[in-house]
Design an enzyme around this catalytic site. Structure first.
Site, PDB file in Angstrom:
ATOM      1  N   HIS A  80       0.813  -1.164  -0.001  1.00 56.90           N
ATOM      2  CA  HIS A  80       0.039   0.044  -0.012  1.00 56.90           C
ATOM      3  C   HIS A  80       0.860   1.360   0.112  1.00 56.90           C
ATOM      4  CE1 HIS A  80      -3.492   2.442   1.394  1.00 56.90           C
ATOM      5  NE2 HIS A  80      -2.619   3.183   1.832  1.00 56.90           N
ATOM      6  N   GLU A  81       1.799   1.451   0.983  1.00 52.62           N
ATOM      7  CA  GLU A  81       2.760   2.765   1.155  1.00 52.62           C
ATOM      8  C   GLU A  81       3.540   2.619  -0.238  1.00 52.62           C
ATOM      9  OE1 GLU A  81       2.090   4.811   2.776  1.00 52.62           O
ATOM     10  OE2 GLU A  81       0.623   3.571   4.277  1.00 52.62           O
ATOM     11  N   HIS A  87       3.546   6.735  -7.050  1.00 54.32           N
ATOM     12  CA  HIS A  87       2.743   8.081  -7.244  1.00 54.32           C
ATOM     13  C   HIS A  87       3.838   9.060  -7.114  1.00 54.32           C
ATOM     14  CE1 HIS A  87      -1.617  10.131  -7.112  1.00 54.32           C
ATOM     15  NE2 HIS A  87      -0.853  10.322  -8.096  1.00 54.32           N
TER      16      HIS A  87
END
Length: 684
Positions: free
Chosen positions: A475-476, A482
C-alpha cells in the site's frame, strides 16, 4: 550560519538531505532565513510594476520559497519518524511561524489582485491543461483562504489558523506519548498461552530493550505498537489481559490526564467550523469537499449511508457466525466484546481456511517482500531499484535506493524505514523530502520516503511479516510510486498532490497484487528453505480475502461517519462518547465500552490531513477494485496495456487535471462500484 547545511548546496548523492550533518540547532535559523527569502520573493511578485501575466505572477509564485520547502520537508519528516522532545519543541516554535507566513501570502491584497487579474483573463491565455490547473489552484488558494475577507475577518482567520496548527501538533504528541508510555509486562508464562512463538520472542526482545525484566529472566513486554498489540489481541487466551490491552489502546488521549485530547477535539472542531463560516461555507466539510472528487458533503454522506446498507447486514450475519463459533468453543456470555473479536476471528479463520500468521510469516521475510514489490513495479512499469550505502539517513535502519527507468534514466531516490521506534508515530505513511518539478529545463527528480512499523527481527529470526503487514508495505509503496513516477511541470501539482479521495487509488491498486498468484510467487519464499509459497496456501489466502469483510467494511465506514459527524454540521457540544454512540447505533455491532473512545487517538483527522476526508479510503476502494479488474482483463503483470495507461494517466499526472478526467483516460469510462462490492463479497 555559513556552517548551516541547509544554507549551502547539498554535495550528497542526488543532492539528498545530509542527515548526518543536520543538527537541531540548524532548523530554526534556516527556517527563519527561508521565511525571509520567501517573503522577499512574494514581495517582488506583488510589487512588480509589469502587467500581471501567467509567468510573472502564477509561475513566479509557484517557484517562490524553495529554501523554506527544503527545511520543512526534513523537519516534519523527522518529527513523524524520528522525533525527540527537543525536535518537538522546535516544531512547536516553527509551526505558528509557518502558519503566519502562509496567511501573509493568501491575505496579501496586492498579490491577490495580480493573481485575480490573470485568472480573469484565463479564457484568452490558451494554457495547456496543467498550466490551467495551476492557475485555478492558485486563484482558489487565495479565494478559499480569506483573500476576500475584510481586515477584521483576516485577523480572525490568522488567529484561528495559528491555534489550529498548535492544537493539531499537541494532539499528535499526546497520542505518541500515550502509545510510548504504556507497557504491559507479563512474568507468568501461563499468561502467554495461545501466543505463537513469533509473538513471544518479540515480547521477550521488547522486555530486554525496555529493561523491564529486572532480575527476572521470564519477562515479556507488550506495547501499543501494532506489531505487539495486534498479535496479542489475536492469539492470547488470557481474556483479562486482552481487555487490559484493549482498554489502554482505546483509551489513548481519553484518560483526563496531561495527554488527554478530549478538550483539544472540541476546540479543533469548533475552530474549523468557525473558519468555514468565516469563509462563506456552511461547515468544514463543505469547505473541504468542494475540492474533492466527491464534490459535496451530501454526496459523501449518501455514499457512506449506502455502504452501510450493504455492509451492516453482512456484518450482522458474520457476527452471529463468530458468536456461535465462540460459544461452541468455551465463550459463555451473550455477546462478544471488542477484545474478543480478533481472538475468535483468528480461530474461526484457522478452522475455516486452515490459515494463520504462524503458517504464512515464514514466507514473508521483509527483505523478500521488499524485493517482491520492486519486482512487481519492474514488471508493470519497467523501473529498477539499486540499494546504496552512501546516501545519508536519519536512522541506521533506513535503507536507500536509486530508482531507474527502463531506459536507464534516473527516476528517484527511495528511502525505506520499516521498524517501530519510540520516536516514530504509529501507522504507516509516505512522504517526500524533495518533490518533482521541471525548472529551467531540468526535470528535478523526487526523493520519496516510506515509513512503516513492522515486526522487528529477533535474536533467532529475521523480520517476518504478517500478511497484513505485507499488504501495508505494498500500500505505502503504491503511494511511493505516485511520488517516484511523477512527471509534471509544477511541484504543487506533482505526485500525491491530488484530492484526498483520489490519493489512495495508487496505493490500494498495489495491495491487490498481494492476492495475485503470479505476483505472490515472485517473492513469497520460505526464509529457511527458499521454497516458493505453495498453490494451496495461495488459494487459502484468496479464499480468506473476504473473511468477515462485512465487519471490516463497517469498521471503516464507522470512522468515516464519525469524521462527517464532527465536520459536517454545526458543532453539537456533545461529548466524545455521545458522538461515537450515535454513529455506533448505525455502524458498530459491538457493545460500547465505558472509558474508551477512538476519537482521541484519531490522528488522521485531528493531527493529519484527513478531516472530512476519511471516507476517501472507501471511495478509493471503488476506484481501485474497478481499476484492478482492468489490469486483470488486460493480462495482469505480463501485459503492459493497463500498466502503461495507469502510469501515463494517473501516476505521472499527479493533480495536473481533474481526477475523474484522469481516471476516464486510464479506464476508458467512469468507475463502477460493482467491482468493489463483488470483491468484498457484499454482492454476487
Amino acid at each position: 550560519m555559513t556552517q548551516n547545511p541547509f544554507l549551502t548546496p547539498y554535495t550528497t548523492p542526488h543532492q539528498t538531505a545530509p542527515f548526518d550533518k543536520i543538527k537541531n540547532d540548524d532548523y530554526l535559523p534556516a527556517l527563519k532565513e527561508g521565511l525571509a527569502q520567501g517573503r522577499k520573493d512574494v514581495d517582488a511578485i506583488a510589487n512588480n510594476p509589469a502587467k500581471p501575466t501567467f509567468e510573472n505572477t502564477i509561475v513566479a509564485l509557484e517557484r517562490s520559497g524553495d529554501l523554506l520547502g527544503k527545511v520543512t520537508s526534513v523537519l516534519f519528516n523527522l518529527n513523524s519518524a524520528e522525533t525527540t522532545p527537543e525536535l518537538q519543541k522546535i516544531v512547536k516554535e516553527a509551526s505558528p511561524l509557518l502558519t503566519e507566513y502562509g496567511n501573509d501570502i493568501t491575505l496579501n491584497e496586492k498579490l491577490f489582485s495580480r493573481v485575480k487579474a490573470v485568472y480573469d483573463q484565463r479564457a484568452s491565455l490558451k494554457l495547456d491543461p496543467e498550466s490551467a490547473m495551476l492557475l485555478e489552484k492558485a486563484y482558489k488558494r487565495f479565494a478559499r483562504n480569506g483573500a476576500n475577507l475584510d481586515e477584521k475577518g483576516k485577523e480572525r482567520l490568522r488567529a484561528i489558523d495559528k491555534e489550529l496548527s498548535q492544537l493539531s501538533l499537541q494532539f499528535g504528541e499526546n497520542v505518541l506519548n500515550e502509545t510510548n508510555e504504556f507497557v504491559m509486562v507479563v512474568t507468568d508464562e501461563k499468561d502467554l498461552a495461545g501466543l505463537p512463538d513469533f509473538a513471544r520472542e518479540a515480547a521477550k526482545a521488547t522486555a530486554k530493550q525496555k529493561g523491564k525484566e529486572g532480575e527476572s529472566t521470564r519477562g515479556w513486554a507488550f506495547t501499543l505498537q501494532a506489531p505487539s498489540y495486534g498479535p496479542f489481541m489475536q492469539y492470547a487466551d488470557n481474556r483479562e489481559l486482552r481487555k487490559k490491552l484493549f482498554m489502554a489502546f482505546n483509551g489513548r488521549g481519553f484518560h483526563g490526564d496531561k495527554n488527554d485530547n478530549s478538550a483539544i477535539i472540541g476546540k479543533i472542531v469548533n475552530l474549523r467550523y468557525e473558519r468555514a463560516n468565516l469563509l462563506g461555507y456552511k461547515t468544514h466539510a463543505d469547505f473541504v469537499l468542494e475540492e474533492s472528487m466527491a464534490g459535496s458533503k451530501d454526496k459523501v454522506q449518501s455514499f457512506l449511508d449506502e455502504l452501510v446498507t450493504y455492509a451492516r447486514p453482512a456484518a450482522e450475519r458474520q457476527l452471529t457466525e463468530l458468536t456461535t463459533y465462540a460459544k461452541a468453543n468455551g465463550f459463555n456470555e451473550d455477546k462478544l466484546q471488542s477484545w474478543d473479536n480478533s481472538y475468535y476471528a483468528e480461530k474461526l479463520k484457522k478452522e475455516k481456511y486452515d490459515l494463520d500468521d504462524e503458517t504464512l510469516k515464514p514466507y514473508f521475510k521483509l527483505e523478500n517482500v521488499l524485493n517482491g514489490v520492486f519486482t512487481v513495479a519492474n514488471k508493470l512499469y519497467g523501473i529498477t531499484f539499486k540499494e546504496r550505502k552512501d546516501i545519508p539517513v536519519y536512522n541506521p535502519e533506513v535503507k536507500t535506493f536509486d530508482v531507474f527507468d527502463k531506459d536507464g534514466k534516473f527516476v528517484a531516490v527511495f528511502y525505506g524505514d520499516y521498524f517501530p521506534r519510540e520516536g516514530k508515530r504509529s501507522g504507516a505513511w509516505m512522504n517526500d523530502i524533495q518533490g518533482q518539478k521541471i525548472e529551467k529545463g531540468e526535470n528535478i527528480r523526487p526523493h520519496i520516503v516510506n515509513v512503516c512499523n513492522f515486526t522487528r527481527p529477533t535474536d533467532t529470526k529475521p523480520s517476518l511479516l504478517t500478511f497484513y503487514e505485507v499488504t501495508t508495505l505494498f500500500h505505502e509503496f503504491g503511494h511511493g510510486l505516485h511520488g517516484m513516477l511523477a512527471n509534471g511541470k509544477y511541484e504543487s501539482l506533482s505526485g500525491t498532490s491530488v484530492p484526498r479521495d483520489f490519493v489512495e487509488l495508487p496505493s490500494q491498486v498495489m495491495e491487490n497484487w498481494c492476492y495475485d498468484p503470479e505476483a505472490l510467487k515472485l517473492f513469497a519464499k520460505h526464509y529457511q528453505t527458499g521454497e516458493v509459497i505453495p498453490n494451496e496456501l495461495i488459494e487459502k489466502i484468496r479464499a480468506s480475502q473476504n473473511f468477515l469483510a462485512g465487519l471490516a467494511n463497517l469498521r471503516q465506514i464507522r470512522f468515516g461517519l464519525v469524521d462527517m459527524y464532527y465536520h459536517g454540521q454545526k458543532p453539537t457540544g456533545e461529548t466524545i462518547s455521545q458522538v461515537e454512540g450515535k454513529v455506533d447505533s448505525v455502524a458498530n455491532l459491538f457493545p460500547r465500552v465505558e472509558g474508551t473512545a477512538f476519537s482521541p487517538a484519531f490522528s488522521h483527522i485531528f493531527a493529519g490531513g484527513y478531516s472530512a476526508g476519511y471516507y476517501s479510503y472507501k471511495w478509493s476502494e471503488v476506484l481501485d477494485a474497478d481499476a484492478f479488474e482492468f489490469f486483470k482483463e488486460k493480462g495482469g503483470l505480463e501485459n503492459k496495456t493497463a500498466a502503461d495507461s495507469f502510469r501515463k494517466n494517473v501516476l505521472e499526472k499527479g493533480g495536473s487535471e481533474k481526477p475523474m478526467e484522469l481516471y476516464k483516460k486510464f479506464r476508458g469510462r467512469e468507475p463502477s462500484p460493482k467491482a468493489m462490492l463483488r470483491r468484498s463479497g457484499l454482492i454476487l
